[in-house]
Design an enzyme around this catalytic site. Structure first.
Site, short mmCIF file in Angstrom:
data_model
loop_
_atom_site.label_atom_id
_atom_site.label_comp_id
_atom_site.label_asym_id
_atom_site.label_seq_id
_atom_site.Cartn_x
_atom_site.Cartn_y
_atom_site.Cartn_z
N ASN A 23 0.81 -1.21 0.00
CA ASN A 23 0.00 0.00 0.00
C ASN A 23 0.85 1.27 0.00
OD1 ASN A 23 -2.33 -1.51 -0.07
ND2 ASN A 23 -2.65 -1.47 2.14
N ASP A 121 -9.78 -5.00 -5.94
CA ASP A 121 -10.57 -6.01 -5.25
C ASP A 121 -12.07 -5.72 -5.34
OD1 ASP A 121 -8.45 -7.55 -4.31
OD2 ASP A 121 -8.15 -6.28 -2.56
N MET A 341 -15.85 -1.04 6.98
CA MET A 341 -15.58 -0.22 5.81
C MET A 341 -16.09 -0.80 4.50
SD MET A 341 -11.83 1.38 6.60
CE MET A 341 -11.49 2.19 8.16
#
Length: 434
Positions: A23, A121, A341
């Site tokens: 990330n 994703d 989330m």
């Protein structure tokens, strides 16, 4: 489509070194577009998403030189802006979630950028509003073409602004920061994400000549500069991979040492696994996990069931909830997993239930796990990896299971984990790529 054949039930043993942070890489690599001078980046993970982003930068005209296995030098002194109009760019952008990170640098330095809706994703809605609202406050003008193509331009230089982000988005914050460092005047970003990835980006930009105050907090103040220079940058080890290896050790009853973890950057991750009863020992910057026959989930002081949920930093990263869930399946006790989330990230639990886990999917965001306490093993099945993190959670389950499992669509795992089959086989796993 590739698959893993996994023979489970065998404890692993040895040392493993985590890869560079995926990330972080997606932000750091795009920051090279902010300067015409050379930027050298090390500890870059050799994974599908990162390699695709490097390929995209190269096709945009960035000079890319590979200095070592994990080290590259980039120089964006001749960026081909017209490449963004080609079908090849559209295809690359659609295939890669990280492509969104070129927006801020391109707008700041060249005054325009365009992008198809990026891929990634399938874990639920992932809106880009935070990115574009922030860039518009700096002077960008957004044009939508249909629902899946974005153009953003600026008339003249960007100008600093005050903004309160509706969502503490990591990539949104990074994009806005990269645009603001070259804007005129002062930019204040409140409710900014403060994950180590964003801190690393800000520290790199400061070495390049940017003026950023408040690094590590949710209030960033940026004084724009005329230009940025080159720098050297080394990426952090991947905290998600470190957490995955902790979970793997516990689930398979293995003795594993995770090397060079930069423990001070892991936040609540070690303590979260300790709440599941997993023993951890810090040895310098290494994490040693002893082989455990059993591990027991803690409860609250009044004896009520533990809840583990994701949150913005310094809370638990949502990328590790899939790992926490699968590890709890063999613990003693019960835990509620609350994935706040993303509403599709828990749907992989049906595979674990088929393997024998006791899990109740309460709704798209919550699952209750009743641990088996290793009284019985999971059993091997054939399954499909739906996303990066669920894929590795299923791999951990397969390595702990009795018999043979097949995990299909492992390209998803390859997007985030570097040569994971070879590295785990070196510890004694039996994984064969089909």
């Amino acid at each position: 489509m590739a698959a893993f054949e996994v023979i489970g039930g065998n404890p692993l043993k040895g040392e493993i070194v985590p890869q560079g942070a995926k990330n972080e890489a997606l932000q750091i690599l795009c920051a090279v577009l902010l300067t015409s001078e050379p930027v050298t980046i090390s500890n870059i993970p050799d994974i599908r998403d990162v390699n695709k982003l490097i390929e995209l930068l190269r096709d945009m005209g960035v000079k890319v030189g590979k200095l070592a296995t994990d080290t590259y030098r980039f120089q964006a002194d001749d960026v081909h802006i017209d490449y963004l109009d080609t079908p090849e760019f559209v295809a690359q952008g659609r295939a890669l979630r990280g492509s969104v990170m070129i927006l801020g640098p391109m707008l700041a330095r060249f005054g325009k950028c365009q992008l198809p809706k990026p891929g990634g994703d399938k874990i639920g809605r992932r809106p880009l509003d935070t990115h574009f609202v922030g860039l518009e406050k700096l002077g960008g003008k957004l044009t939508l073409e249909g629902l899946d193509f974005y153009r953003i331009n600026s008339e003249g230089k960007l100008r600093g602004a005050y903004m309160l982000l509706e969502e503490a988005s990591v990539t949104g914050t990074a994009n806005i920061v990269m645009a603001a460092v070259l804007a005129e005047g002062t930019t204040t970003i409140y409710n900014a994400a403060c994950e180590p990835y964003v801190q690393q980006l800000c520290k790199m930009l400061v070495r390049m000549g940017a003026r950023i105050n408040g690094i590590g907090s949710n209030l960033l103040t940026i004084e724009g500069v005329e230009s940025l220079g080159g720098t050297d940058h080394r990426m952090l080890p991947d905290m998600i991979e470190i957490g995955s290896f902790i979970g793997l050790a516990a689930m398979t009853g293995s003795e594993i040492t995770i090397k060079d973890c930069q423990i001070t950057e892991l936040g609540v991750i070690p303590d979260t696994f300790r709440k599941l009863g997993i023993q951890l020992e810090f040895r310098g910057d290494d994490i040693y996990i002893p082989a455990q026959d059993r591990y027991e989930i803690s409860t609250y002081l009044d004896g009520s069931i533990l809840t583990i949920s994701d949150h913005t930093w310094p809370g638990l990263t949502p990328d590790l909830l899939s790992i926490v869930l699968v590890v709890a399946a063999q613990a003693k006790g019960t835990v509620l997993i609350h994935q706040k989330m993303f509403e599709s990230r828990l749907f992989f639990v049906d595979k674990l239930i088929d393997m024998g886990a006791q899990i109740i999917l309460c709704d798209p965001h919550r699952a209750t796990v009743i641990g088996l306490n290793k009284r019985t093993q999971l059993h091997g099945i054939t399954m499909t990896s739906p996303d990066i993190r669920a894929g590795v959670a299923l791999l951990i389950a397969a390595l702990s299971a009795d018999g043979r499992s097949v995990i299909e669509n492992v390209e998803q795992i390859d997007r985030g984990y570097q040569h994971i089959d070879k590295r785990l086989n070196a510890l004694g796993a039996q994984i064969r790529r089909l």
